[in-house]
Design a protein around this motif. Sequence first.
Motif, PDB file in Angstrom:
ATOM      1  N   LEU A  72       0.826  -1.208   0.000  1.00 59.48           N
ATOM      2  CA  LEU A  72       0.000   0.000   0.000  1.00 59.48           C
ATOM      3  C   LEU A  72       0.860   1.258   0.000  1.00 59.48           C
ATOM      4  O   LEU A  72       0.612   2.205  -0.767  1.00 59.48           O
ATOM      5  CB  LEU A  72      -0.918  -0.013   1.230  1.00 59.48           C
ATOM      6  N   GLU A  73       1.880   1.248   0.891  1.00 61.70           N
ATOM      7  CA  GLU A  73       2.764   2.420   0.953  1.00 61.70           C
ATOM      8  C   GLU A  73       3.479   2.648  -0.385  1.00 61.70           C
ATOM      9  O   GLU A  73       3.606   3.774  -0.852  1.00 61.70           O
ATOM     10  CB  GLU A  73       3.801   2.227   2.061  1.00 61.70           C
ATOM     11  N   PHE A  74       3.901   1.527  -0.960  1.00 62.85           N
ATOM     12  CA  PHE A  74       4.589   1.652  -2.249  1.00 62.85           C
ATOM     13  C   PHE A  74       3.666   2.228  -3.314  1.00 62.85           C
ATOM     14  O   PHE A  74       4.010   3.157  -4.043  1.00 62.85           O
ATOM     15  CB  PHE A  74       5.129   0.285  -2.700  1.00 62.85           C
ATOM     16  N   ASN A  76       1.021   3.920  -2.870  1.00 65.68           N
ATOM     17  CA  ASN A  76       0.656   5.299  -2.549  1.00 65.68           C
ATOM     18  C   ASN A  76       1.751   6.269  -3.007  1.00 65.68           C
ATOM     19  O   ASN A  76       1.479   7.310  -3.620  1.00 65.68           O
ATOM     20  CB  ASN A  76       0.408   5.429  -1.043  1.00 65.68           C
ATOM     21  N   GLU A  77       2.972   5.887  -2.691  1.00 64.44           N
ATOM     22  CA  GLU A  77       4.081   6.750  -3.115  1.00 64.44           C
ATOM     23  C   GLU A  77       4.196   6.768  -4.645  1.00 64.44           C
ATOM     24  O   GLU A  77       4.447   7.810  -5.259  1.00 64.44           O
ATOM     25  CB  GLU A  77       5.393   6.258  -2.493  1.00 64.44           C
ATOM     26  N   LYS A 102      -5.635   9.819  -5.940  1.00 63.20           N
ATOM     27  CA  LYS A 102      -4.976  10.987  -5.356  1.00 63.20           C
ATOM     28  C   LYS A 102      -5.623  11.325  -4.012  1.00 63.20           C
ATOM     29  O   LYS A 102      -6.833  11.534  -3.936  1.00 63.20           O
ATOM     30  CB  LYS A 102      -5.104  12.198  -6.292  1.00 63.20           C
ATOM     31  N   ASN A 103      -4.779  11.343  -2.979  1.00 58.01           N
ATOM     32  CA  ASN A 103      -5.232  11.703  -1.628  1.00 58.01           C
ATOM     33  C   ASN A 103      -6.310  10.772  -1.099  1.00 58.01           C
ATOM     34  O   ASN A 103      -7.174  11.181  -0.323  1.00 58.01           O
ATOM     35  CB  ASN A 103      -5.745  13.159  -1.594  1.00 58.01           C
ATOM     36  N   TYR A 104      -6.282   9.539  -1.517  1.00 61.12           N
ATOM     37  CA  TYR A 104      -7.281   8.586  -1.013  1.00 61.12           C
ATOM     38  C   TYR A 104      -6.779   7.174  -1.222  1.00 61.12           C
ATOM     39  O   TYR A 104      -6.159   6.857  -2.228  1.00 61.12           O
ATOM     40  CB  TYR A 104      -8.611   8.778  -1.752  1.00 61.12           C
ATOM     41  N   TRP A 105      -7.053   6.351  -0.258  1.00 66.71           N
ATOM     42  CA  TRP A 105      -6.860   4.914  -0.454  1.00 66.71           C
ATOM     43  C   TRP A 105      -7.844   4.186   0.443  1.00 66.71           C
ATOM     44  O   TRP A 105      -8.342   4.716   1.432  1.00 66.71           O
ATOM     45  CB  TRP A 105      -5.416   4.487  -0.164  1.00 66.71           C
ATOM     46  N   ASP A 106      -8.111   2.949   0.133  1.00 62.55           N
ATOM     47  CA  ASP A 106      -9.031   2.166   0.959  1.00 62.55           C
ATOM     48  C   ASP A 106      -8.873   0.696   0.600  1.00 62.55           C
ATOM     49  O   ASP A 106      -8.336   0.347  -0.452  1.00 62.55           O
ATOM     50  CB  ASP A 106     -10.482   2.617   0.726  1.00 62.55           C
ATOM     51  N   THR A 107      -9.350  -0.119   1.484  1.00 66.49           N
ATOM     52  CA  THR A 107      -9.393  -1.558   1.189  1.00 66.49           C
ATOM     53  C   THR A 107     -10.849  -1.976   1.180  1.00 66.49           C
ATOM     54  O   THR A 107     -11.597  -1.668   2.116  1.00 66.49           O
ATOM     55  CB  THR A 107      -8.635  -2.363   2.264  1.00 66.49           C
TER      56      THR A 107
END
Lengths: 540, 292
Positions: A72-74, A76-77, A102-107
């Motif tokens: 996820l971090e990867f 996101n970056e 952009k400016n959002y993530w979720d599972t």
Amino acid sequence: MFKLINEKLFGKVFVLIFLAIFIVLSIFTYQASILQKESILNSLQSESKTMADAITFLNKEEMIINNQIVVLEFLNEFLNVNNQIETMILSRKNGNNIILKKNYWDTVENKFEIYDKSQIDVSSYEIVISPYVEKEVFKYTYPIYFSGVLWGWLHIDLSLDEYESKISQMYQQFIYLTILMLFSSLILSYLIAKMVSKPIISLNSVSSEIAKGNLSIRANITTKDEIGILAKTFNNMLENLEFSQKELKNSHNKLELRVQERTKELENVNSQLEEKSKLLKELNDGLEEKVKKEILKQQKQEQLLIQQSKLAAMGEMIGNIAHQWRQPLNALGLVLQNIYYSYKMDDLDDEFMDKSIKKANLLTNSMSKTIDDFRNFFKPNKEEVIFELTDSVKNSITLIESTFLHNNIAIKYVVEEDIKVKGFPNEFSQVILNILTNAKDAIIEKNILNGEVTINTSKDNSYAYVKIVDNAGGIPKNIIEKIFNPYFTTKEEGKGTGIGLYMSKTIIETNMNGKLEVENIQNGALFTIKIPLKEILNDK
Amino acid sequence: MKTVLTLILILFLNSNLLANDNISRFGFLSYSNINLNFKDARDSLSSWIEDLGLSNNIKVSVEFYNTLDELFFAYKNGKLDMIVISFSDFYKNKTFLNNISKDYWSATFNEEKYTQFYLVSLKEKNINSFKDIQNATLSLEKYDTVSKLWFDKNSLTTNNKDSEKILKKIYFETKESTPLLNVFFKKSDLAIVTKDSWNSMVQLNPSIEKKIKIIERSEKIFLPFIGFFSKDTQEEKIDIFFKITSKIEDTIRVEELLSLLKFKSFFRLEDKYIDDMEIYFKEYYNLKEKYD
């Protein structure tokens, strides 16, 4: 330029070429735009694939052990440093989905259907409206395989800003290009149309001037193509035309003079005609009297002619009789001489006298018969009778035979018996006699040593033929057409009347419906008499 | 704490070059276990700073040191004009550094000058205060010694024990966001995050706030790092530094540098800005001494 465009031909050529160029360019532009779009899409696909390859390669181990935090971090970056990416979905097979934008993530457990649909064994792409960013995106789906086993899918939604920017830029370039090509086409079309139509328009202009009567104008076209040749020919034609017109004008002037002259002449003629008309009128007024006079004159001449003919015939007859009589007269003279010598010798007895008288009577009877024969011969038949052609021919020969013998002219005849014709036998015999007499005269005149005349009678199914051939050398060509004309003769004055053959042709053709013709053969002339057989006449 | 605390940032001006050629040189010094991201960006950082100096008619040289001792040695011997270190390292060497340093400065990560820490846990976990941290697992950013100090002080105050003796396991994460994600994905029971980090993560995923609760909030007294110049550094060079950093928002290259380091702005530190931190650190070391 606008003057040229108004010209119909130039306008048509211009529009045609312009449309052709414009259509070709439009098709080219359309095709180029399609290819360009495909190229941009392929570029996006390649870019997406590179991203997916890199993400998968760098997170392979974390994905296998399902370390969602690192992945996820990867992601996101990765998403933050790639402004082009709108959305990324890492979808694990039989697992949850990590959705990033952009400016959002979720599972989440479930995602939108359009992403599920594209989860197949191979990568795919399409332009769709993303439900996450609610705008059109380039959706690329990349199946993730580890050791040949399908792990899941990576969906990368790329922004179409660059794509649209490129497309926009492309359209802008196409617009510039189109404007440029439009102007180029206009100029090119104008130049081509001018090149093609100007000579023709020039020729047309020259033609118009010519139509107005100006023949001094010339087409000033120096090209070496067909138009140039045409212009040259046109100019030549104009020169000829101008020359012809000048000639025509001269002729016209001359003609006018001629007409004036002729008019004067005509006026003179008219005046003469008027005078003649006056005379004619005067003549008309006394015409009847004149005609009567002329008829009388003609009758007198004919009487004279007939008289001459009779005299001639008579002369002929007397000549022939004289020839016929020559032998019996000699014989009679011998009888008388024998009587005289017998008397002197006192041998004159009754028996001798009876014998001599019988002999003398026989001779005188013969001479009398000759006279009767000639008299009968010259007696015209009053009615048509059927007669034996050969007999009639033989009679004629009998009458003239002595004369021929006297002149050493042989008469040969080949006759076919039983040729019955209808007509006037005496007149027919007279015709034969005329022809034979002419032949004899010609032989004597030309001093032919072995004079010879051949008579041949024959027939076919319709006609009887009498052919008389001499060896007097023929009739001169210049007179052969004239010999049947009345009063035409080549004989010395007093020897011929010029009506014998005329009368003969009249007898055969008018009175007996036959034909009398003459032609030159090898050594002389051939007279052919053609008379219809009596059967033909009866059938008619 | 911020990744910058894993770095020792030293900007030094070459006085000879400046004096002779009217140019200066900046340098960086780092630990060997420097943050990976920064390591990747090290070349870029050097290039940006050098370009930044050139745009201000200063030649900048950037150098990296692997250990704090090497750094202090160079600084002490006048090879470095300025260093940037964590407040913990500064506090530990405060006497030595104050004697040879002047013109302190720091940077902010937000509109506020100070950093605040949150202790967070899953709502479903029955952890509501420092009292409940027994046998829990904790995640925090590696080298963030200040946040660790805050957690320890509270543990000592509440439980009379150092955190390492109470906690089951501590996860040191290199990335700022990882501790919070550890809690979110249930890898860890607790996490220490800065207020800025919490806010940005919640903004990224609002469901975090639904699943995770804030157990404790620290005082707003902490600075991410502290920088200072050597007393031997010419005032002219220091003026140039603050002149550049004062108008960073107008300088594209500086903006890029701040974006890399996630700074908001630079500011001069006056005594009052570090007084509270010093008191806090003093109390902590007193407690630690007391219970250890």
